[in-house]
Scaffold this active site. Structure first.
Site, PDB file in Angstrom:
ATOM      1  N   LYS A   9       0.854  -1.189   0.000  1.00 41.69           N
ATOM      2  CA  LYS A   9       0.000   0.000   0.000  1.00 41.69           C
ATOM      3  C   LYS A   9       0.889   1.237   0.000  1.00 41.69           C
ATOM      4  CE  LYS A   9      -4.472   0.873   0.033  1.00 41.69           C
ATOM      5  NZ  LYS A   9      -5.466   0.122  -0.754  1.00 41.69           N
ATOM      6  N   ASP A  49      -7.052   4.318  -5.127  1.00 42.82           N
ATOM      7  CA  ASP A  49      -7.647   4.206  -3.795  1.00 42.82           C
ATOM      8  C   ASP A  49      -8.358   5.534  -3.558  1.00 42.82           C
ATOM      9  OD1 ASP A  49      -7.364   4.260  -0.513  1.00 42.82           O
ATOM     10  OD2 ASP A  49      -7.412   2.220  -1.294  1.00 42.82           O
ATOM     11  N   GLY A  90     -20.916   6.371   1.914  1.00 39.56           N
ATOM     12  CA  GLY A  90     -20.056   6.816   0.833  1.00 39.56           C
ATOM     13  C   GLY A  90     -20.858   7.164  -0.409  1.00 39.56           C
ATOM     14  N   PHE A  91     -20.198   7.763  -1.403  1.00 39.81           N
ATOM     15  CA  PHE A  91     -20.883   7.999  -2.678  1.00 39.81           C
ATOM     16  C   PHE A  91     -19.880   8.063  -3.835  1.00 39.81           C
ATOM     17  CE2 PHE A  91     -19.626  12.154  -1.352  1.00 39.81           C
ATOM     18  CZ  PHE A  91     -19.668  13.039  -2.433  1.00 39.81           C
ATOM     19  N   GLY A  92     -18.778   7.330  -3.683  1.00 39.12           N
ATOM     20  CA  GLY A  92     -17.784   7.250  -4.750  1.00 39.12           C
ATOM     21  C   GLY A  92     -18.006   6.039  -5.633  1.00 39.12           C
ATOM     22  N   ASN A  93     -16.935   5.588  -6.298  1.00 41.63           N
ATOM     23  CA  ASN A  93     -17.029   4.453  -7.205  1.00 41.63           C
ATOM     24  C   ASN A  93     -17.533   3.191  -6.521  1.00 41.63           C
ATOM     25  OD1 ASN A  93     -16.229   5.753  -9.526  1.00 41.63           O
ATOM     26  ND2 ASN A  93     -14.082   5.134  -9.386  1.00 41.63           N
ATOM     27  N   VAL A  94     -17.125   2.994  -5.266  1.00 36.72           N
ATOM     28  CA  VAL A  94     -17.522   1.777  -4.559  1.00 36.72           C
ATOM     29  C   VAL A  94     -19.032   1.762  -4.324  1.00 36.72           C
ATOM     30  CG1 VAL A  94     -17.261   0.460  -2.423  1.00 36.72           C
ATOM     31  CG2 VAL A  94     -15.259   1.510  -3.492  1.00 36.72           C
ATOM     32  N   ALA A  95     -19.564   2.853  -3.765  1.00 39.54           N
ATOM     33  CA  ALA A  95     -21.006   2.944  -3.530  1.00 39.54           C
ATOM     34  C   ALA A  95     -21.767   2.884  -4.848  1.00 39.54           C
ATOM     35  CB  ALA A  95     -21.339   4.238  -2.785  1.00 39.54           C
ATOM     36  N   TRP A  96     -21.209   3.474  -5.893  1.00 37.02           N
ATOM     37  CA  TRP A  96     -21.829   3.429  -7.224  1.00 37.02           C
ATOM     38  C   TRP A  96     -21.954   1.988  -7.704  1.00 37.02           C
ATOM     39  CZ3 TRP A  96     -18.323   3.242 -11.894  1.00 37.02           C
ATOM     40  CH2 TRP A  96     -19.045   3.205 -13.083  1.00 37.02           C
TER      41      TRP A  96
END
Length: 445
Positions: free
Chosen positions: A124, A164, A235-241
């Protein structure tokens, strides 16, 4: 193995690194029994070697902003373990980044990558640079300065970075552009690249898709399905999308998203138009979610609160570490939650997880549930190496198979005599055995 002694020694050696010590404690407590049943692990001091990174690079990043002022940030790369393949893990750009967080993420990445069955080790990296509010030119100058320090220690067979928090396709493009120029080769060392220069289809959605596929496997064990299920997401980024897209496709209803300013509750659920707006809101370089309620007046915005107070069937924390605590867990349980799935890394505190286990609720840890992102990164590496591209359907099918395999491994090692699956224990044991056995085969190095 004496877990308490090992943790005390680590705390003495690394004081104040709370996230890292939390991640190590969870793994050691899960694998203690099987470790002690295999004296070859103790003889080779596998744990003592596994909990310390192979190496850590720390460096200064100097860059110039648009006003002509010199800015200075700290950069890191933690190369944790490469027993089963090149170091693999994202680069996080966020003001909260410090060595403890990156060591926790790198340690988790070892087991997550092992669970995918793909040949990838754990690593990481990142910086305390904040991309929010920066111009494209400022971000480019920072990324190029970052890569000037990092390029010598990464490579397609050495260490493969990815995106990330704060690091999307734009940032990866700027970093890879500088790497390619310095290294004088086009070897595709980063993953999460743009589709027109070596990226893989469905990579942006992969973490959310994979977590949803893992949840589907959990539901299947209970002869259950997503149909009609109320799902809360943070959240509301790529993951939540990705979660919202796939859950909706499978018949569930996502009713919340969240940001640092609070959360949105949309009783009607997210549809295609709302999910597209979610993407545009994120792309606006603004962390706040409150504008959603202005565009869709049927939704309500709750300032400075978390979405776990909303009654749901499935809770899927998808933002950041330790975002769901003991009090949140009590509320979820009182409201009748049936499944909890970490989509963020270490999204729940140990106290919250303990409550879920005490109530025999199916709980999936991030290292298992969110492995779809790095799984598709591994598929991107394969496509780059073969100089070919797979179709969306091919990548999605391989992702589905990876998540099904991870669920099977968790079930194999985590099912107790009453049939309850401790997914934390199962994931940790399955990942540990693969890495530990590889370390034994490679000798003391």
């Amino acid at each position: 193995m004496n877990v308490k002694e090992i943790l005390n020694n680590l705390e003495t050696r690394h004081p104040g690194e709370h996230e890292y010590l939390q991640a190590v404690r969870e793994v050691l407590e899960s694998i203690e029994e099987i470790y002690n049943q295999n004296p070859q692990y103790e003889a080779a001091k596998i744990i003592e070697r596994l909990v310390e990174p192979d190496r850590i690079y720390t460096f200064r990043i100097s860059w110039m902003d648009d006003a002509g002022n010199v800015q200075v940030n700290l950069g890191y790369r933690v190369q944790f373990n490469n027993a089963i393949g090149p170091y693999k893990g994202g680069i996080r750009l966020h003001p909260s980044v410090n060595l403890s967080i990156l060591k926790f993420l790198g340690f988790e990445q070892i087991f997550k990558n092992a669970l995918t069955t793909l040949p990838m080790g754990g690593g990481k990296g990142g910086s305390d640079f904040n991309p929010k509010g920066k111009s494209d030119n400022e971000i480019m100058r920072f990324c190029q300065a970052f890569m000037l320090e990092l390029w010598r220690v990464i490579g397609p067979n050495t260490d493969v970075p990815a995106g990330d928090i704060g690091t999307g396709g734009r940032e990866i493009g700027f970093m890879y552009g500088m790497y390619k120029k310095l290294q004088f080769e086009n070897s595709g060392v980063f993953t999460g690249k743009g589709l027109n220069w070596g990226g893989s289809l469905i990579r942006p959605e992969a973490t959310g898709f994979g977590a949803t596929y893992f949840t589907k496997e959990m539901l299947d064990t209970k002869n259950d399905s997503f149909k009609g299920k109320i799902v809360t997401v943070s959240g509301f980024g790529n993951v939540a999308w990705g979660v919202a897209l796939k859950v909706t496709e499978l018949g569930g209803k996502v009713v919340t998203i969240s940001g640092p300013d609070g959360y949105i509750y949309d009783e009607k659920g997210l549809d295609a138009d709302k999910i597209n707006y979610l993407l545009s809101l994120r792309a606006s370089n603004n962390d706040i979610v409150s504008p959603y309620a202005e565009v869709f007046p049927e939704a309500k915005f709750y300032a400075d609160r978390k979405p776990w107070e909303v009654p749901c069937d499935i809770a899927m924390p998808s933002a950041i570490q330790n975002e769901l605590d003991e009090e949140d867990a009590k509320i979820l349980i009182a409201n009748g939650v049936k499944y909890i799935v970490e989509v963020s890394n270490m999204g729940c505190t140990p106290e919250a997880i303990e409550l879920f286990h005490q109530n025999k609720l199916p709980f999936a840890p991030g290292k298992a549930a969110n492995a779809g992102g790095v799984g598709v990164s591994g598929l991107e590496m394969s496509q780059n190496a073969m100089k070919m591209n797979w179709t969306k359907e091919e990548v999605d099918a391989k992702l589905h198979q990876i998540m099904s395999s991870i669920h099977s491994a968790c079930s194999k090692y985590g099912t107790d005599h009453e049939g309850y699956i401790d997914y934390v224990k199962g994931a940790n044991i399955a990942g540990f055995i693969k890495v530990a056995d590889a370390m034994l085969d490679l000798g003391v190095v």
